[in-house]
Design a protein around this motif. Structure first.
Motif, PDB file in Angstrom:
ATOM      1  N   PRO A  32      74.642  44.019  62.170  1.00 38.16           N
ATOM      2  CA  PRO A  32      75.499  44.085  61.152  1.00 38.16           C
ATOM      3  C   PRO A  32      75.647  42.759  60.473  1.00 38.16           C
ATOM      4  O   PRO A  32      76.175  42.355  59.374  1.00 38.16           O
ATOM      5  CB  PRO A  32      76.776  44.485  61.610  1.00 38.16           C
ATOM      6  N   THR A  70      67.873  47.089  52.233  1.00 39.55           N
ATOM      7  CA  THR A  70      68.157  46.127  53.110  1.00 39.55           C
ATOM      8  C   THR A  70      69.854  46.277  53.212  1.00 39.55           C
ATOM      9  O   THR A  70      70.363  45.935  52.312  1.00 39.55           O
ATOM     10  CB  THR A  70      67.704  44.695  52.888  1.00 39.55           C
ATOM     11  N   ARG A  71      70.237  45.987  54.313  1.00 39.41           N
ATOM     12  CA  ARG A  71      71.740  45.875  54.565  1.00 39.41           C
ATOM     13  C   ARG A  71      71.834  44.370  54.574  1.00 39.41           C
ATOM     14  O   ARG A  71      71.239  43.558  54.895  1.00 39.41           O
ATOM     15  CB  ARG A  71      72.020  46.302  55.909  1.00 39.41           C
ATOM     16  N   LYS A 130      77.567  41.251  57.358  1.00 42.59           N
ATOM     17  CA  LYS A 130      79.028  41.917  57.263  1.00 42.59           C
ATOM     18  C   LYS A 130      79.839  40.786  56.846  1.00 42.59           C
ATOM     19  O   LYS A 130      80.950  41.214  56.439  1.00 42.59           O
ATOM     20  CB  LYS A 130      79.479  42.749  58.444  1.00 42.59           C
ATOM     21  N   ALA A 154      70.771  41.390  56.585  1.00 43.17           N
ATOM     22  CA  ALA A 154      71.013  41.617  58.043  1.00 43.17           C
ATOM     23  C   ALA A 154      69.787  41.408  58.866  1.00 43.17           C
ATOM     24  O   ALA A 154      68.638  41.548  58.415  1.00 43.17           O
ATOM     25  CB  ALA A 154      71.570  43.050  58.424  1.00 43.17           C
ATOM     26  N   ARG A 199      67.719  46.122  61.397  1.00 45.24           N
ATOM     27  CA  ARG A 199      68.217  47.571  61.061  1.00 45.24           C
ATOM     28  C   ARG A 199      69.627  47.846  61.701  1.00 45.24           C
ATOM     29  O   ARG A 199      70.444  48.497  61.249  1.00 45.24           O
ATOM     30  CB  ARG A 199      67.381  48.526  61.307  1.00 45.24           C
TER      31      ARG A 199
END
Ligand SMILES: [Zn+2]
Length: 218
Positions: free
Chosen positions: A20, A2-3, A6, A14, A17
């Motif tokens: 950001p 998982t991101r 930012k 996030a 997908r």
């Protein structure tokens, strides 16, 4: 994997997908123009509005104000001409609708004063605006707030009462409006900001000269 959002120190996953940012920062980005931007409140802008009003009062016969009002009227005329145009994008038409609402509710002079005040705030508190894009959106939001037409009453079937609802400006319409306002008032706004700075510096210098002269008295 998982991101992670930012934004520094956020740590939330996030939103998707492709995003950001997390859900919260994605929403702040849309509403405020930057994930770290908070709204410029009317009370925060008030001291800068006073500076502009004082400048207008000291120069009541300057043709500047009339020129700037003319620029707003130009924006409003363009909006009326294009609002129902098939060649305009839906975002341009949404921005035109915002312009017409503001224009219907508010004298051009008030719009000019608020726009100029925003440029002075930007110059004096550069860290308060996270980016040019955030500035333009905040500029659009403050000018739009001069119109009362973005809130309305909605009947709530569950409680059987009327509720006041706030209609958000779409981010794209806000960006278009902010861009138009920046083009129209940016040059004058920044020059007025510099004039304020020069006057403050002169006053500071005079106070220093007086202090020095007092020290040197025998
Ligand atoms: Zn986040």
């Amino acid at each position: 994997m998982t991101r992670i959002c930012k934004v520094l120190d956020c740590g939330a996953p996030a939103a998707s997908r492709y995003s950001p940012h997390c859900h919260r920062h994605k929403s702040v980005l849309r509403r405020q123009g930057d994930p770290d931007q908070t709204a410029i409140r009317v009370t925060e802008l008030a001291p800068f509005v006073r500076l502009v009003r004082r400048r207008v009062a000291r120069n009541p016969d300057s043709p500047l104000w009339e020129h700037l009002e003319g620029r707003w009227r130009g924006i409003a005329e363009e909006a009326r001409a294009g609002a129902f145009s098939a060649v305009w994008s839906r975002h341009e038409r949404a921005a035109a609708a915002e312009v017409m609402n503001i224009d219907a509710d508010c004298p051009a002079r008030e719009i000019v004063v608020v726009a100029l005040a925003m440029f002075i705030l930007w110059r004096e508190r550069p860290a308060r605006l996270r980016s040019d894009r955030a500035f333009r959106l905040q500029l659009a939001r403050r000018v739009r707030a001069l119109s009362g037409r973005h809130s309305g009453l909605r009947y709530d079937h569950q409680t059987g009462t009327q509720k006041r609802v706030y209609r958000e400006m779409t981010p794209k319409a806000g960006a278009i409006l902010g861009h138009k306002l920046a083009l129209a008032f940016g040059g004058a706004g920044l020059q007025l900001a510099m004039l304020e700075e020069r006057e403050r510096e002169r006053a500071r210098q005079t106070a220093e000269d007086i202090n020095q002269a007092i020290k040197e008295l025998k």
